[in-house]
Every structure is written in structure tokens, then in C-alpha cells.
Write a protein that holds these residues in place. Structure first.
Motif, short mmCIF file in Angstrom:
data_model
loop_
_atom_site.label_atom_id
_atom_site.label_comp_id
_atom_site.label_asym_id
_atom_site.label_seq_id
_atom_site.Cartn_x
_atom_site.Cartn_y
_atom_site.Cartn_z
N ALA A 148 12.41 -3.23 -0.70
CA ALA A 148 11.22 -4.09 -0.66
C ALA A 148 10.01 -3.17 -0.55
O ALA A 148 9.23 -3.23 0.39
N THR A 149 9.89 -2.29 -1.53
CA THR A 149 8.94 -1.19 -1.45
C THR A 149 7.52 -1.55 -1.86
O THR A 149 6.61 -0.73 -1.68
N GLY A 150 7.30 -2.71 -2.42
CA GLY A 150 5.95 -3.13 -2.76
C GLY A 150 5.36 -2.36 -3.92
O GLY A 150 6.07 -1.86 -4.80
N SER A 151 4.05 -2.23 -3.87
CA SER A 151 3.33 -1.61 -4.98
C SER A 151 2.71 -0.29 -4.55
O SER A 151 2.79 0.09 -3.39
N TYR A 152 2.09 0.36 -5.47
CA TYR A 152 1.32 1.56 -5.15
C TYR A 152 0.01 1.48 -5.94
O TYR A 152 -0.05 0.83 -6.99
N PRO A 153 -1.04 2.12 -5.47
CA PRO A 153 -2.31 2.07 -6.18
C PRO A 153 -2.32 3.06 -7.35
O PRO A 153 -2.03 4.24 -7.17
N PHE A 154 -2.61 2.55 -8.52
CA PHE A 154 -2.75 3.42 -9.68
C PHE A 154 -4.16 4.00 -9.69
O PHE A 154 -5.14 3.25 -9.62
N VAL A 155 -4.25 5.30 -9.74
CA VAL A 155 -5.55 5.97 -9.81
C VAL A 155 -5.67 6.55 -11.21
O VAL A 155 -4.89 7.43 -11.58
N PRO A 156 -6.62 6.06 -12.00
CA PRO A 156 -6.77 6.59 -13.36
C PRO A 156 -7.04 8.10 -13.30
O PRO A 156 -7.74 8.57 -12.41
N PRO A 157 -6.51 8.84 -14.24
CA PRO A 157 -6.68 10.29 -14.24
C PRO A 157 -8.06 10.72 -14.76
O PRO A 157 -8.17 11.49 -15.70
N VAL A 158 -9.10 10.22 -14.11
CA VAL A 158 -10.46 10.59 -14.51
C VAL A 158 -10.89 11.83 -13.75
O VAL A 158 -10.47 12.05 -12.61
N PRO A 159 -11.72 12.65 -14.36
CA PRO A 159 -12.18 13.85 -13.65
C PRO A 159 -12.85 13.50 -12.32
O PRO A 159 -13.65 12.57 -12.25
N GLU A 214 -9.72 13.40 -7.47
CA GLU A 214 -9.06 14.08 -6.34
C GLU A 214 -10.05 14.58 -5.30
O GLU A 214 -9.65 15.11 -4.26
N ARG A 215 -11.33 14.37 -5.52
CA ARG A 215 -12.35 14.87 -4.57
C ARG A 215 -12.33 14.09 -3.27
O ARG A 215 -11.82 12.96 -3.20
N ASP A 216 -12.93 14.69 -2.25
CA ASP A 216 -13.10 14.00 -0.97
C ASP A 216 -13.91 12.72 -1.19
O ASP A 216 -14.78 12.66 -2.05
N ASN A 217 -13.62 11.74 -0.36
CA ASN A 217 -14.32 10.45 -0.36
C ASN A 217 -14.11 9.64 -1.64
O ASN A 217 -14.93 8.79 -1.98
N CYS A 218 -13.01 9.87 -2.32
CA CYS A 218 -12.54 8.99 -3.39
C CYS A 218 -11.30 8.29 -2.82
O CYS A 218 -10.34 8.95 -2.45
N PHE A 219 -11.36 6.97 -2.75
CA PHE A 219 -10.34 6.23 -2.02
C PHE A 219 -9.64 5.19 -2.88
O PHE A 219 -10.21 4.73 -3.87
N VAL A 220 -8.45 4.82 -2.46
CA VAL A 220 -7.80 3.62 -2.96
C VAL A 220 -7.98 2.54 -1.90
O VAL A 220 -8.35 2.84 -0.76
N TYR A 221 -7.72 1.30 -2.27
CA TYR A 221 -7.94 0.16 -1.39
C TYR A 221 -6.63 -0.63 -1.34
O TYR A 221 -6.43 -1.57 -2.09
#
Length: 147
Positions: free
Chosen positions: A109-120, A123-130
């Protein structure tokens, strides 16, 4: 020995917890010793209403787990520990903390994960998923230091 089979549930989100409630209500604990793994640090909470966290609801307000549910029912709830490997032939799993557990039955029952588009710059600080309360806490902390 109790003679019970070991049932492992991987995932303690909304679906994993709902499964546990239904298993308890159906008398499944008479047949199974249950171990539940949750990758997050807190028990199941309502992700659907996660945005209400920013309007004053706390992590406790969003919790789906009645106080003492797992303890009262003799369910082993293991938090902050991801399952990283499953050997179906041996009926054994391995966790991020190098624990191995034998099982008779396994529920994913592992649920989902947030897809982060591979945009430049993603990976920087203060880029978050919700997706999680931990994500929202990180966003709020970063916002407190921002202009």
C-alpha cells in the motif's frame, strides 16, 4: 507461539491505514500478527486536506489514526523505515535500517510519489514537492526566511 501467520503491510498512508481498520473490524487479528511499515515519521494522515495545514490545522488534526489504535490492537507499527527489498521466494523483506522480516502474507500500500519534471534547477535548495507534512513544514520554514 501463537500459530498466527505474519502479515506485513508496506505503507501507512491513507490506503494502508484504511486496510488496517477493515482488517481489525473483520476480526483478521485472530489469524494474523501484523507488522506495518511507514516510511514517514508519523502515522497515517489525511493527504486530501493537506492544504489546510497552511490555514492552521496541525499534523495531529490531520491524523487518521485514533489514539492508541495500533498499540491497542497489538499491531507493530514501524515508522521512519522504508522497505528497500522484497525476496518473494524466501518471503522476506529488508528495510533501510537493514532489518529483515519474514512474512506469510504481504500487502503493498505504497501510495504515490511526486514527479519532479527534469527541468534545470529542480535540485536547488528551496525547490519543494507538495506531498507530505514534512514537505509542508520545509516549505513553511523556507518561507519564513524569504522575502
Amino acid at each position: 507461539m501463537s500459530g498466527k501467520q505474519t502479515l506485513v503491510v508496506i505503507g501507512n498512508g491513507m490506503v494502508g491505514h484504511s486496510f488496517m481498520e477493515k482488517l481489525v473490524a473483520a476480526g483478521g487479528l485472530e489469524q494474523y500478527q501484523v507488522v506495518v511499515f511507514g516510511e514517514e515519521s508519523r502515522p497515517a494522515y489525511d493527504r486530501v486536506h493537506l492544504s489546510e495545514f497552511f490555514s492552521g490545522r496541525s499534523a495531529d488534526d490531520l491524523s487518521m489514526v485514533p489514539e492508541g489504535f495500533y498499540q491497542k490492537n497489538g499491531i507493530d507499527l514501524i515508522l521512519s523505515e522504508a522497505v528497500v527489498g522484497i525476496d518473494r521466494d524466501a518471503r522476506e523483506l529488508t528495510t533501510s535500517k537493514e532489518r529483515t522480516i519474514q512474512y506469510d502474507k504481504l500487502v503493498l500500500a505504497t501510495g504515490s510519489y511526486p514527479f519532479v519534471p527534469p527541468v534545470p534547477g529542480h535540485e536547488r535548495d528551496n525547490c519543494f514537492v507538495y506531498r507530505t507534512i514534512d514537505d509542508l513544514e520545509a516549505i513553511a520554514k523556507a518561507a519564513g526566511n524569504s522575502k
